[in-house]
Each structure stands twice: as structure tokens, then as C-alpha cells.
Design an enzyme around this catalytic site. Structure first.
Site, PDB file in Angstrom:
ATOM      1  N   ASN A  10      74.685  45.179  54.549  1.00  0.00           N
ATOM      2  CA  ASN A  10      74.258  46.553  54.256  1.00  0.00           C
ATOM      3  C   ASN A  10      75.450  47.466  54.514  1.00  0.00           C
ATOM      4  O   ASN A  10      75.814  47.700  55.665  1.00  0.00           O
ATOM      5  CB  ASN A  10      73.082  46.911  55.176  1.00  0.00           C
ATOM      6  CG  ASN A  10      72.678  48.367  55.068  1.00  0.00           C
ATOM      7  OD1 ASN A  10      73.093  49.072  54.154  1.00  0.00           O
ATOM      8  ND2 ASN A  10      71.848  48.806  56.014  1.00  0.00           N
ATOM      9  N   TRP A  11      76.048  47.954  53.434  1.00  0.00           N
ATOM     10  CA  TRP A  11      77.239  48.799  53.584  1.00  0.00           C
ATOM     11  C   TRP A  11      76.875  50.230  53.989  1.00  0.00           C
ATOM     12  O   TRP A  11      77.768  51.036  54.265  1.00  0.00           O
ATOM     13  CB  TRP A  11      78.051  48.812  52.280  1.00  0.00           C
ATOM     14  CG  TRP A  11      78.869  47.566  52.062  1.00  0.00           C
ATOM     15  CD1 TRP A  11      78.842  46.419  52.805  1.00  0.00           C
ATOM     16  CD2 TRP A  11      79.840  47.343  51.022  1.00  0.00           C
ATOM     17  NE1 TRP A  11      79.736  45.509  52.301  1.00  0.00           N
ATOM     18  CE2 TRP A  11      80.365  46.045  51.208  1.00  0.00           C
ATOM     19  CE3 TRP A  11      80.321  48.115  49.954  1.00  0.00           C
ATOM     20  CZ2 TRP A  11      81.344  45.498  50.368  1.00  0.00           C
ATOM     21  CZ3 TRP A  11      81.294  47.569  49.113  1.00  0.00           C
ATOM     22  CH2 TRP A  11      81.795  46.276  49.323  1.00  0.00           C
ATOM     23  N   HIS A  90      64.489  50.454  56.338  1.00  0.00           N
ATOM     24  CA  HIS A  90      65.528  50.370  57.377  1.00  0.00           C
ATOM     25  C   HIS A  90      65.254  51.448  58.415  1.00  0.00           C
ATOM     26  O   HIS A  90      64.805  52.556  58.092  1.00  0.00           O
ATOM     27  CB  HIS A  90      66.908  50.564  56.745  1.00  0.00           C
ATOM     28  CG  HIS A  90      68.028  50.235  57.677  1.00  0.00           C
ATOM     29  ND1 HIS A  90      68.436  51.097  58.667  1.00  0.00           N
ATOM     30  CD2 HIS A  90      68.813  49.131  57.786  1.00  0.00           C
ATOM     31  CE1 HIS A  90      69.424  50.527  59.345  1.00  0.00           C
ATOM     32  NE2 HIS A  90      69.668  49.341  58.840  1.00  0.00           N
ATOM     33  N   GLY A 225      75.270  45.029  59.225  1.00  0.00           N
ATOM     34  CA  GLY A 225      75.827  46.326  58.858  1.00  0.00           C
ATOM     35  C   GLY A 225      77.338  46.309  58.983  1.00  0.00           C
ATOM     36  O   GLY A 225      78.061  45.876  58.087  1.00  0.00           O
ATOM     37  N   GLY A 226      77.847  46.773  60.128  1.00  0.00           N
ATOM     38  CA  GLY A 226      79.279  46.969  60.324  1.00  0.00           C
ATOM     39  C   GLY A 226      80.140  45.769  59.955  1.00  0.00           C
ATOM     40  O   GLY A 226      81.182  45.910  59.300  1.00  0.00           O
TER      41      GLY A 226
HETATM   42  C1  PEP Z   1      71.900  47.308  59.999  1.00  0.00           C
HETATM   43  O1  PEP Z   1      72.148  48.482  59.850  1.00  0.00           O
HETATM   44  O2  PEP Z   1      71.005  46.776  59.310  1.00  0.00           O
HETATM   45  C2  PEP Z   1      72.646  46.568  60.998  1.00  0.00           C
HETATM   46  C3  PEP Z   1      72.162  45.437  61.397  1.00  0.00           C
HETATM   47  O3  PEP Z   1      73.814  47.146  61.465  1.00  0.00           O
HETATM   48  P1  PEP Z   1      74.875  46.471  62.471  1.00  0.00           P
HETATM   49  O4  PEP Z   1      75.088  45.053  62.007  1.00  0.00           O
HETATM   50  O5  PEP Z   1      76.099  47.313  62.321  1.00  0.00           O
HETATM   51  O6  PEP Z   1      74.274  46.517  63.823  1.00  0.00           O
END
Ligand code: PEP
Length: 244
Positions: A10-11, A90, A225-226
Site C-alpha cells: 500500500n503506497w 483501511h 505500507g512503508g
Molecule cells: C498499512 O498502512 O497498511 C501498513 C501496514 O503500514 P506499515 O507497513 O507502514 O506499518
């Protein structure tokens, strides 16, 4: 049919045209499991041209097909742009835009009608975990956000504790196992093919913790995410999932 392994990125609100180079790098790999990237809506069509075997998805859609909804995007538009999936519910949408379970469910119905696979997110806040409400929150969000038309073919569920997203903190393996067992039992009780619905863990998944997380029962992949923004990091997570 066992749930398929899925590494989903998920960008969020990150990515310009130059970011498609990361997709080129991912598409050039031998990934060994299903991979999904959900870039910002502006990049969906160009992303498809760079994606090879990688699926491209949206990060949200409206419940209506079209109409006077400035700034929104419909499921049919995502499909038309080349998306095959859409993330719904989300926690950032629930928090920033006040999305309710009923709205998430209506969006999921629209997405399924448009032929998209939905990645529906559930997960507790830190206050809810501290209050011992985690399993009730997950059960209630599943009941309210997952529509009756959900099947293993059109739905994936992501367990994402709100307090673990973007924080570098993760639940213990036992806490992840407990949440995923509840989701598997709940989906199996409600849907004929609920045992085959893919279950993802999300929240600070990194190359360094991915293998351990993918060893946990009923974890069929991750929503990242990141660490999905760089092909080198996401590639390491994909490899850990392919080996699990
Ligand atoms: C997300 O936003 O779905 C997520 C899991 O972010 P992160 O991996 O950055 O915690």
C-alpha cells in the site's frame, strides 16, 4: 483450495511517475507468490504498464458507480484504469474520513460488482487492545464490513492493529495468531468457502520480521505500507513469504 499467499503493498499518498522504477524492479524478479501494489490512483494506469505479473489495485472506492461526488473514484473507474484489487476500510480511511463498517461493506459490494478483489482491513486501536476488546472489535468489524457477497475468490482480509501501522511496533506472535484464528473461525462459520479466504497481517512488516510473521498459523501474507515503497525491502518480504 488453500488460501493463496499474497504480498500486498500500500503506497498510500506516496509516489510520482519516477516511483514506477520500483515496480520495474519488482516485475523483473522471480517473486514466487502473488504480489499486489496499490499505488495512488494517479499511477494506476501507468503502473499496469510496468507491472508484468504484479497485480495493481486502488486504495479506496466509492459505493456508487458514478455521480456528484467530487474527488471520489468509483470501483468501475478503478477497473477501467486497469486495477484488479482495491483496499477498503483501511484504518487511515476510517480515522481520516470517518468511514463506518456499513460504508466499507457498501463499497465492497460495489467493488465486487465491478469485478475487483477487495482487501478489507480490520484491527483494533491501542485503547481497544488495552481495554481487552481486540477480539470483539475484529469480530464486529468483520460482521459489519464484509458483505454477504464475499467469497474466497473476491475477498482478502487484512488484520492491521491500528497501533502497529507505521510505528515499528508489532503484536506478539501469539497476539497475531489469536486474531487470525478468530478471523478464520468467524469466516468459516459465515461463508461456505470461508476457510479459503486469504488472511493478511499488516502493521510494521519489514524484511527483518517477515519470516517470523509468515510462520504464524492462518497468516497467508502481508499488507505492507512503508516497506513496500522500495523494491529491495518489499522484495525481501516477498521472498520470505514465498519460502514460508
Ligand atoms: C498499512 O498502512 O497498511 C501498513 C501496514 O503500514 P506499515 O507497513 O507502514 O506499518
Amino acid at each position: 483450495m488453500a488460501p493463496k499467499k499474497l504480498a500486498a503493498g500500500n503506497w498510500k499518498m506516496n509516489g510520482l511517475t519516477a516511483s514506477l522504477a520500483e515496480l520495474d524492479a519488482l516485475a523483473a524478479r522471480d517473486n514466487g507468490c502473488d504480489v499486489l501494489i496499490c499505488p495512488p490512483a494517479t499511477l494506476i494506469t501507468p503502473a499496469v504498464a510496468h507491472a508484468g505479473e504484479i497485480a495493481i489495485g486502488g486504495q479506496d472506492c466509492h459505493a456508487k458507480d458514478s455521480g456528484a461526488h467530487t474527488g471520489d473514484i468509483s470501483a468501475a473507474m478503478l477497473k477501467d484504469a486497469g486495477a484488479s484489487h482495491v483496499i477498503l476500510g483501511h484504518s487511515e480511511r476510517r480515522a481520516d474520513h470517518g468511514e463506518t463498517d456499513a460504508q466499507v461493506s457498501a463499497k465492497a459490494v460495489a467493488a465486487h460488482q465491478a469485478g475487483l478483489v477487495t482487501v478489507i482491513c480490520v484491527g483494533e486501536t491501542e485503547a481497544q487492545r488495552d481495554a481487552g476488546e481486540t477480539l470483539d472489535v475484529i469480530a464486529s468489524q468483520l460482521a459489519g464490513s464484509v458483505p454477504d457477497c464475499a467469497t474466497a475468490a473476491n475477498t482478502v482480509i487484512a488484520y492491521e492493529p491500528v497501533w502497529a501501522i507505521g510505528t515499528g511496533r508489532t503484536p506478539t506472535n501469539d497476539q497475531i495468531a489469536e486474531a487470525h484464528a478468530l478471523m478464520r473461525d468467524t469466516l468459516s462459520a459465515r461463508f461456505g468457502d470461508g476457510a479459503d479466504v486469504g488472511l493478511l497481517y499488516g502493521g510494521s512488516v519489514k524484511p527483518g520480521n517477515a519470516a517470523e510473521i509468515f510462520d504464524i498459523a492462518h497468516v497467508n501474507g502481508a499488507l505492507v505500507g512503508g516497506a513496500s515503497l522500495k523494491a529491495s525491502d518489499f522484495g525481501a518480504i516477498i521472498d520470505a513469504l514465498a519460502k514460508a
